[in-house]
Motif scaffolding. Structure first.
Motif, PDB file in Angstrom:
ATOM      1  N   PRO A 226       0.396  -1.213   0.038  1.00 18.80           N
ATOM      2  CA  PRO A 226       0.054   0.134  -0.094  1.00 18.80           C
ATOM      3  C   PRO A 226       1.281   1.493   0.313  1.00 18.80           C
ATOM      4  N   THR A 227       0.244   2.373  -1.044  1.00 18.83           N
ATOM      5  CA  THR A 227       1.268   3.584  -1.159  1.00 18.83           C
ATOM      6  C   THR A 227       1.030   4.314  -0.095  1.00 18.83           C
ATOM      7  N   CYS A 228      -0.468   4.336   0.804  1.00 23.28           N
ATOM      8  CA  CYS A 228      -0.336   5.357   1.862  1.00 23.28           C
ATOM      9  C   CYS A 228      -1.179   4.505   3.381  1.00 23.28           C
ATOM     10  N   SER A 229      -0.999   5.348   3.973  1.00 23.98           N
ATOM     11  CA  SER A 229      -1.499   4.372   5.325  1.00 23.98           C
ATOM     12  C   SER A 229      -2.919   3.823   5.439  1.00 23.98           C
ATOM     13  N   PHE A 230      -4.080   5.042   4.516  1.00 16.54           N
ATOM     14  CA  PHE A 230      -5.254   4.846   4.529  1.00 16.54           C
ATOM     15  C   PHE A 230      -5.846   3.268   3.719  1.00 16.54           C
ATOM     16  N   VAL A 231      -4.516   3.296   2.358  1.00 11.12           N
ATOM     17  CA  VAL A 231      -4.829   1.799   1.864  1.00 11.12           C
ATOM     18  C   VAL A 231      -4.500   0.225   2.721  1.00 11.12           C
ATOM     19  N   ALA A 232      -3.513   1.157   3.615  1.00 16.04           N
ATOM     20  CA  ALA A 232      -3.122  -0.392   4.668  1.00 16.04           C
ATOM     21  C   ALA A 232      -3.778  -0.625   5.586  1.00 16.04           C
ATOM     22  N   ASP A 233      -5.135   0.272   6.120  1.00 15.16           N
ATOM     23  CA  ASP A 233      -5.572   0.491   6.708  1.00 15.16           C
ATOM     24  C   ASP A 233      -7.136  -0.064   6.535  1.00 15.16           C
ATOM     25  N   PHE A 234      -7.061   0.435   5.112  1.00 16.07           N
ATOM     26  CA  PHE A 234      -8.557   0.282   4.153  1.00 16.07           C
ATOM     27  C   PHE A 234      -8.474  -1.289   4.073  1.00 16.07           C
ATOM     28  N   VAL A 235      -7.726  -1.467   3.270  1.00 12.41           N
ATOM     29  CA  VAL A 235      -7.628  -2.858   2.151  1.00 12.41           C
ATOM     30  C   VAL A 235      -7.177  -3.682   3.433  1.00 12.41           C
ATOM     31  N   GLY A 236      -7.872  -5.090   3.829  1.00 15.63           N
ATOM     32  CA  GLY A 236      -6.802  -5.855   5.531  1.00 15.63           C
ATOM     33  C   GLY A 236      -6.826  -4.655   6.797  1.00 15.63           C
ATOM     34  N   THR A 237      -5.874  -5.980   7.352  1.00 13.07           N
ATOM     35  CA  THR A 237      -6.097  -4.968   9.180  1.00 13.07           C
ATOM     36  C   THR A 237      -4.478  -5.312   9.163  1.00 13.07           C
ATOM     37  N   SER A 238      -3.918  -3.895   9.660  1.00 17.87           N
ATOM     38  CA  SER A 238      -2.859  -3.205   9.790  1.00 17.87           C
ATOM     39  C   SER A 238      -3.111  -3.393  11.004  1.00 17.87           C
ATOM     40  N   ASN A 239      -1.766  -3.018  11.638  1.00 18.95           N
ATOM     41  CA  ASN A 239      -1.421  -2.492  13.175  1.00 18.95           C
ATOM     42  C   ASN A 239      -0.645  -1.334  12.783  1.00 18.95           C
ATOM     43  N   PHE A 240      -1.367  -0.070  14.038  1.00 16.14           N
ATOM     44  CA  PHE A 240      -0.262   0.695  13.510  1.00 16.14           C
ATOM     45  C   PHE A 240      -0.064   1.235  14.346  1.00 16.14           C
ATOM     46  N   PHE A 241       1.488   1.855  14.561  1.00 17.20           N
ATOM     47  CA  PHE A 241       2.001   2.335  15.229  1.00 17.20           C
ATOM     48  C   PHE A 241       2.698   3.833  14.558  1.00 17.20           C
ATOM     49  N   LYS A 242       2.291   4.731  15.778  1.00 21.68           N
ATOM     50  CA  LYS A 242       2.714   6.604  15.752  1.00 21.68           C
ATOM     51  C   LYS A 242       4.473   6.608  16.355  1.00 21.68           C
ATOM     52  N   GLY A 243       5.481   7.096  15.709  1.00 19.94           N
ATOM     53  CA  GLY A 243       6.249   7.446  16.623  1.00 19.94           C
ATOM     54  C   GLY A 243       7.767   8.143  15.446  1.00 19.94           C
ATOM     55  N   SER A 244       8.701   8.964  15.857  1.00 22.34           N
ATOM     56  CA  SER A 244       9.817   9.709  15.097  1.00 22.34           C
ATOM     57  C   SER A 244      10.911   8.528  14.546  1.00 22.34           C
ATOM     58  N   ARG A 245      11.599   8.764  13.711  1.00 21.82           N
ATOM     59  CA  ARG A 245      12.192   8.371  13.024  1.00 21.82           C
ATOM     60  C   ARG A 245      13.639   8.170  12.809  1.00 21.82           C
ATOM     61  N   THR A 246      14.712   7.656  13.211  1.00 29.09           N
ATOM     62  CA  THR A 246      15.890   8.482  12.363  1.00 29.09           C
ATOM     63  C   THR A 246      16.408   7.444  12.012  1.00 29.09           C
ATOM     64  N   GLY A 247      17.336   7.267  11.008  1.00 31.80           N
ATOM     65  CA  GLY A 247      17.730   6.314   9.748  1.00 31.80           C
ATOM     66  C   GLY A 247      16.960   4.593   9.820  1.00 31.80           C
ATOM     67  N   ASP A 248      17.270   3.823  10.730  1.00 23.40           N
ATOM     68  CA  ASP A 248      16.114   2.574  11.063  1.00 23.40           C
ATOM     69  C   ASP A 248      15.249   2.650  12.268  1.00 23.40           C
ATOM     70  N   VAL A 249      15.788   3.716  12.593  1.00 20.10           N
ATOM     71  CA  VAL A 249      14.635   2.669  14.303  1.00 20.10           C
ATOM     72  C   VAL A 249      14.163   4.004  14.805  1.00 20.10           C
ATOM     73  N   VAL A 250      12.980   3.622  14.824  1.00 22.54           N
ATOM     74  CA  VAL A 250      11.547   4.122  14.734  1.00 22.54           C
ATOM     75  C   VAL A 250      11.402   4.095  16.671  1.00 22.54           C
ATOM     76  N   ASP A 251      11.334   5.204  17.179  1.00 24.17           N
ATOM     77  CA  ASP A 251      10.854   5.503  18.421  1.00 24.17           C
ATOM     78  C   ASP A 251       9.232   5.587  18.577  1.00 24.17           C
ATOM     79  N   ILE A 252       8.676   4.120  19.146  1.00 25.83           N
ATOM     80  CA  ILE A 252       7.243   5.300  19.667  1.00 25.83           C
ATOM     81  C   ILE A 252       6.786   5.378  20.745  1.00 25.83           C
ATOM     82  N   ARG A 253       7.401   5.678  21.400  1.00 27.34           N
ATOM     83  CA  ARG A 253       7.487   6.417  22.749  1.00 27.34           C
ATOM     84  C   ARG A 253       7.779   5.298  23.746  1.00 27.34           C
ATOM     85  N   LYS A 254       7.325   4.118  24.021  1.00 26.28           N
ATOM     86  CA  LYS A 254       7.355   3.125  24.824  1.00 26.28           C
ATOM     87  C   LYS A 254       8.100   2.367  24.068  1.00 26.28           C
ATOM     88  N   ARG A 255       8.876   1.916  23.525  1.00 18.11           N
ATOM     89  CA  ARG A 255      10.282   1.239  23.135  1.00 18.11           C
ATOM     90  C   ARG A 255      10.227   1.709  21.425  1.00 18.11           C
TER      91      ARG A 255
END
Length: 361
Positions: A226-255
């Motif tokens: 999917p090219t955007c998270s609307f498509v990822a969410d509407f077509v099929g089921t997805s788990n979503f996390f929001k965070g801040s990415r630096t390089g290949d690591v994403v900080d989603i606050r709790k981990r």
């Protein structure tokens, strides 16, 4: 070159409301296209502009290299099947199928032959003298389908034709429509809000949101890339996390989570999505060996939902809900149950990463 259908910069406004917003699409002759999206996204409006039931505010509908914006529906020679069947209750099955042919003043012998061919196509030859009220919903819809096909339209448009039917009949008719399309090599445009329906029958899917085409592609590409998270969410089921990415690591606050996406060294707000079938589940014994320990977390199974071949687990991780799907055989072998403490592993390569501007709406 075939008799292709093109939408160029197609737009529909109702006063200040923009229902369809500058969309472009090329549909090849013999292609099966599904417009997929939630209610109110503009998919039926696009269909109605193609048929001529709705006027075009801006842009063009082009068929066989000819702009047809000003052609009345009858002159376009497109067939249409509605959700409501719209069969004539006072006519028999064969009279309903013959109606469009009579309107075209075709010879009686040709009409009779064509009706026979259509009834054979849907396996209802023995029902020709029954009235719509004597048929099931599925049989009525099959009659509506071949009534639209009988005059041999250039393009057949289907406006949520299966949504009023129960699940088993819907599955059967879905396969029937696909079979007919392949047999007749007919261009078909199908409007639906049912993602499973779109993915199972279309050559290409057009995912719509807010009057725009968010993604156009083969079903497998729409699902896997999917090219955007609307498509990822509407077509099929997805788990979503929001965070801040630096390089290949994403900080989603709790981990922190490792992703297999080459990112710049600068910090960037992102949404992560991962499909439930890509989340790996392990019994809480010794920590399993995984490629990326950072992506291994503890959780507890809160709900178990049996779905036939797969089992869906709703898992609590630090107050967040994560969905994991595992096949039924594996579920039984691992003796998993509600309340179990488990490990979850998120493979870095399984994450879809979207810039925050592409965030889930």
């Amino acid at each position: 070159m075939g008799r292709d259908l093109k939408l160029e910069n197609l737009t529909k406004r109702y006063g200040h409301l923009t229902a369809v917003d500058h969309v472009d699409l090329e549909i090849q002759e013999g292609e099966f296209i599904c417009f997929l999206g939630p209610s109110g996204c503009g998919k039926t409006t696009v269909l109605r502009m193609i048929t001529g039931f709705e006027t075009v505010t801006e842009g063009k509908v082009i068929f066989d290299n000819r702009v047809i914006n000003d052609l009345i529906p009858k002159k376009r020679e497109f067939g249409i099947v509605f959700q409501s069947y719209a069969l004539f209750p006072n006519m028999t099955v064969e009279e309903n199928i013959a109606f469009g042919l009579k309107m075209r003043k075709m010879p009686k012998k040709v009409i009779a032959e064509r009706v026979d061919v259509m009834l054979d196509l849907i396996g209802l030859s023995g029902w020709r003298r029954l009235y719509p009220a004597q048929l099931s919903g599925g049989q009525q819809q099959r009659v509506a389908l071949v009534r639209a096909l009988a005059p041999d339209p250039q393009v057949l448009l289907l406006d949520e034709p299966l949504s009023a039917l129960d699940a088993k009949i819907r599955l059967r008719l879905r396969a029937e429509i696909k079979r007919l399309q392949q047999e007749l090599k007919k261009t078909m445009i199908h409007v639906t809000h049912d993602q499973e329906e779109a993915l199972s029958i279309a050559d290409r899917v057009v995912v719509m949101e807010g009057g725009q085409f968010r993604q156009v592609g083969r079903p497998i590409d729409i699902y896997k890339n999917p090219t955007c998270s609307f498509v990822a969410d509407f077509v099929g089921t997805s788990n979503f996390f929001k965070g801040s990415r630096t390089g290949d690591v994403v900080d989603i606050r709790k981990r922190k989570i490792k992703v297999k996406k080459n990112g710049a060294g600068v910090e960037e707000a992102v949404s992560l999505a991962i499909r439930p079938e890509n989340v790996e589940v392990f019994k809480k014994e010794a920590p399993p060996r995984v490629d990326e320990p950072m992506n291994l977390v503890s959780g507890r199974i809160e709900v178990v939902v049996f779905q036939g071949a797969a089992v869906r687990l709703l898992i609590n991780i630090d107050g967040e809900e994560v969905i994991a799907d595992i096949n039924e055989k594996e579920f039984g072998q691992r003796s998993l149950k509600r309340g179990d403490e488990i490990y979850l592993y998120f493979p870095p390569e399984a994450f879809l990463v979207f810039a925050d501007g592409e965030g889930k709406k």
